[in-house]
Design a protein around this motif. Structure first.
Motif, PDB file in Angstrom:
ATOM      1  N   PRO A  25       1.046  36.170  21.859  1.00  0.00           N
ATOM      2  CA  PRO A  25      -0.127  35.421  21.382  1.00  0.00           C
ATOM      3  C   PRO A  25      -1.180  36.272  20.680  1.00  0.00           C
ATOM      4  O   PRO A  25      -1.861  35.789  19.766  1.00  0.00           O
ATOM      5  N   ASP A  26      -1.346  37.554  21.088  1.00  0.00           N
ATOM      6  CA  ASP A  26      -2.395  38.385  20.493  1.00  0.00           C
ATOM      7  C   ASP A  26      -1.875  39.286  19.377  1.00  0.00           C
ATOM      8  O   ASP A  26      -2.598  40.168  18.904  1.00  0.00           O
ATOM      9  N   GLU A  27      -0.643  39.050  18.905  1.00  0.00           N
ATOM     10  CA  GLU A  27      -0.037  39.955  17.940  1.00  0.00           C
ATOM     11  C   GLU A  27      -0.022  39.383  16.523  1.00  0.00           C
ATOM     12  O   GLU A  27      -0.129  38.165  16.325  1.00  0.00           O
ATOM     13  N   GLY A  70      -0.129  35.368  16.155  1.00  0.00           N
ATOM     14  CA  GLY A  70       0.032  34.666  17.415  1.00  0.00           C
ATOM     15  C   GLY A  70      -1.052  33.622  17.594  1.00  0.00           C
ATOM     16  O   GLY A  70      -2.094  33.654  16.919  1.00  0.00           O
ATOM     17  N   ASN A  71      -0.824  32.696  18.531  1.00  0.00           N
ATOM     18  CA  ASN A  71      -1.751  31.568  18.656  1.00  0.00           C
ATOM     19  C   ASN A  71      -3.096  31.927  19.278  1.00  0.00           C
ATOM     20  O   ASN A  71      -3.996  31.081  19.345  1.00  0.00           O
ATOM     21  N   ALA A  72      -3.269  33.179  19.740  1.00  0.00           N
ATOM     22  CA  ALA A  72      -4.567  33.605  20.277  1.00  0.00           C
ATOM     23  C   ALA A  72      -5.363  34.440  19.279  1.00  0.00           C
ATOM     24  O   ALA A  72      -6.486  34.846  19.570  1.00  0.00           O
ATOM     25  N   THR A  74      -7.710  35.270  16.231  1.00  0.00           N
ATOM     26  CA  THR A  74      -8.796  34.563  15.548  1.00  0.00           C
ATOM     27  C   THR A  74      -9.418  35.365  14.410  1.00  0.00           C
ATOM     28  O   THR A  74     -10.170  34.806  13.615  1.00  0.00           O
ATOM     29  N   GLN A  75      -9.121  36.675  14.301  1.00  0.00           N
ATOM     30  CA  GLN A  75      -9.818  37.528  13.351  1.00  0.00           C
ATOM     31  C   GLN A  75      -9.061  37.766  12.049  1.00  0.00           C
ATOM     32  O   GLN A  75      -9.560  38.470  11.169  1.00  0.00           O
ATOM     33  N   THR A  76      -7.883  37.191  11.915  1.00  0.00           N
ATOM     34  CA  THR A  76      -7.134  37.318  10.673  1.00  0.00           C
ATOM     35  C   THR A  76      -6.211  36.131  10.529  1.00  0.00           C
ATOM     36  O   THR A  76      -5.983  35.384  11.485  1.00  0.00           O
ATOM     37  N   LYS A  77      -5.671  35.956   9.338  1.00  0.00           N
ATOM     38  CA  LYS A  77      -4.802  34.811   9.056  1.00  0.00           C
ATOM     39  C   LYS A  77      -3.733  35.242   8.054  1.00  0.00           C
ATOM     40  O   LYS A  77      -3.894  36.251   7.345  1.00  0.00           O
ATOM     41  N   PRO A  78      -2.644  34.493   7.955  1.00  0.00           N
ATOM     42  CA  PRO A  78      -1.618  34.822   6.960  1.00  0.00           C
ATOM     43  C   PRO A  78      -2.209  34.887   5.557  1.00  0.00           C
ATOM     44  O   PRO A  78      -3.049  34.068   5.172  1.00  0.00           O
ATOM     45  N   GLY A  79      -1.785  35.904   4.825  1.00  0.00           N
ATOM     46  CA  GLY A  79      -2.279  36.120   3.475  1.00  0.00           C
ATOM     47  C   GLY A  79      -3.347  37.187   3.372  1.00  0.00           C
ATOM     48  O   GLY A  79      -3.613  37.703   2.277  1.00  0.00           O
ATOM     49  N   ASP A  80      -3.977  37.532   4.487  1.00  0.00           N
ATOM     50  CA  ASP A  80      -4.999  38.571   4.462  1.00  0.00           C
ATOM     51  C   ASP A  80      -4.382  39.923   4.105  1.00  0.00           C
ATOM     52  O   ASP A  80      -3.291  40.271   4.584  1.00  0.00           O
ATOM     53  N   HIS A  81      -5.087  40.691   3.297  1.00  0.00           N
ATOM     54  CA  HIS A  81      -4.723  42.084   3.046  1.00  0.00           C
ATOM     55  C   HIS A  81      -5.384  42.936   4.120  1.00  0.00           C
ATOM     56  O   HIS A  81      -6.575  42.771   4.404  1.00  0.00           O
ATOM     57  N   GLU A 148      -4.807  42.105  16.570  1.00  0.00           N
ATOM     58  CA  GLU A 148      -6.018  41.932  15.770  1.00  0.00           C
ATOM     59  C   GLU A 148      -7.038  43.029  16.047  1.00  0.00           C
ATOM     60  O   GLU A 148      -7.972  43.221  15.283  1.00  0.00           O
ATOM     61  N   ARG A 149      -6.837  43.809  17.126  1.00  0.00           N
ATOM     62  CA  ARG A 149      -7.757  44.917  17.414  1.00  0.00           C
ATOM     63  C   ARG A 149      -7.528  46.117  16.500  1.00  0.00           C
ATOM     64  O   ARG A 149      -8.432  46.935  16.315  1.00  0.00           O
TER      65      ARG A 149
END
Length: 361
Positions: A25-27, A70-72, A74-81, A148-149
């Motif tokens: 979830p956090d990956e 992963g579903n947890a 929140t700080q990035t999304k698909p497509g982000d560089h 996301e860390r």
């Protein structure tokens, strides 16, 4: 995916087909575009430093595009560089105080090749485990699993081919100047070792307004590059009385920055300090700190991890300094295709290349 796998400390990298497991979830799954090669990757060549060695994908200066989260997250999304940096737990006392480089779990999350709980998420064609979380990423591969860390979202118009080295080597050099030293205008710095880390410190010291920036190395080409990037003086590392040459008749320098992990140079880094003065050590290797306690009178010595940086704060700053022409780190980079990983390693060891960057396509 294709990945460069190291199967023994004395064997070359092998390009293999590797299968990645499902995201937790956090990956975050990142399609890697490029990855810098850092001397920290090469500590796995030293059997004394690679205890419990297992087949591993190295690489910890990755850059690329987010493919899935992963579903947890929140700080990035698909497509982000993104640029990839070191991992941290986010919840220990150091992390909560804004010091993720000194996370209580830094070693287990970054230099074991596994998740913090010891698990892996990659297998080879025979179904055998391959360590794939070196510094939370293992980016000598077409895809990397991070969290996301340890990702930093970067502007889409910044070339991903050059962004990767910001995540460790350049962050360590610049961060040490900005964070560990807090160098002020008019102060002085001696840099021992003109590799990517040392030259990043030179550029950062110039930005910070250093009066005197002395660089020591054995390679004439690197000394010339150091002068181009901001060094006010350069000295060959085999000078007869190196400490005296660095002091140059003065009482010493305010700061020294030792990148080589050579025992004699660690001692020199302390000997050249005025009082008060501070030596920041960053070299990953077998060098020892071997001095009489009285040599520390009025002097401070520390070993800095990742320049004491918060990547999500420092990397955007370095990108803006690069845009403004004040941090021209592209001058350090030589690119290689992933298949030429062994040549990149050889050129790095010989000193021919300052910062090798592997391109996945």
């Amino acid at each position: 995916m294709r990945a460069a796998v190291l199967r023994a400390t004395d064997r070359p990298f092998e390009i293999e087909e590797i299968h990645l497991g499902e995201l937790r979830p956090d990956e975050v799954l990142v399609r890697v575009v490029a990855s810098g090669m850092c001397h920290t990757d090469l500590i796995m060549r030293n059997p004394a430093l690679a205890a419990g060695f297992r087949p591993i994908i190295l690489g910890h200066e990755g850059s690329g595009v987010v493919e899935a989260v992963g579903n947890a997250v929140t700080q990035t999304k698909p497509g982000d560089h993104v640029a990839l940096s070191f991992d941290a737990c986010g919840w220990c006392r150091s992390c909560l105080a804004g010091n993720p480089a000194y996370c209580v779990q830094f070693e287990v999350r970054n230099v074991t090749g596994a998740r913090a709980d010891g698990t892996l998420s990659a297998v080879d064609q025979a179904g055998a485990d391959v360590a794939n979380r070196w510094f939370g990423q293992s980016s000598f591969a077409e895809y990397a699993i991070a969290t996301e860390r340890n990702i930093v979202v970067v502007p889409d118009d910044v070339p991903l081919e050059v962004v990767g080295p910001l995540g460790c080597g350049l962050q360590t050099g610049a961060g040490s100047v900005f964070n560990a030293m807090r160098l002020r205008p008019g102060q002085s710095l001696a840099v021992l070792g003109a590799g990517a880390v040392g030259l990043a410190a030179v550029m950062a010291a110039k930005i910070a307004g250093a009066r005197d920036i002395v660089v020591v190395d054995l390679h004439e080409s690197r000394l010339a590059l150091a002068e181009e990037l901001g060094a006010t003086r350069t000295i060959r590392g085999d000078a007869e009385d190196l400490a005296s040459a660095i002091r140059n008749g003065a009482d010493g320098v305010d700061f020294s920055f030792e990148t080589t992990s050579v025992t004699a140079l660690i001692g020199t880094a302390i000997a050249v300090l005025r009082r008060p003065g501070k030596a920041v050590l960053v070299g990953a290797g077998a060098g020892r700190l071997d001095i009489h306690p009285s040599a520390l009178t009025g002097r401070t010595v520390t070993f800095a991890l990742e320049g004491g940086a918060i990547p999500q704060l420092l990397l955007p700053r370095l990108i803006e300094e690069w845009r403004a022409g004040r941090f021209p780190f592209e001058k350090l980079i030589t690119t290689y295709p992933l298949a030429a990983v062994n040549q990149a390693e050889a050129d790095s060891i010989s000193g021919k290349t300052v910062k090798p960057v592997l391109l996945m396509n």
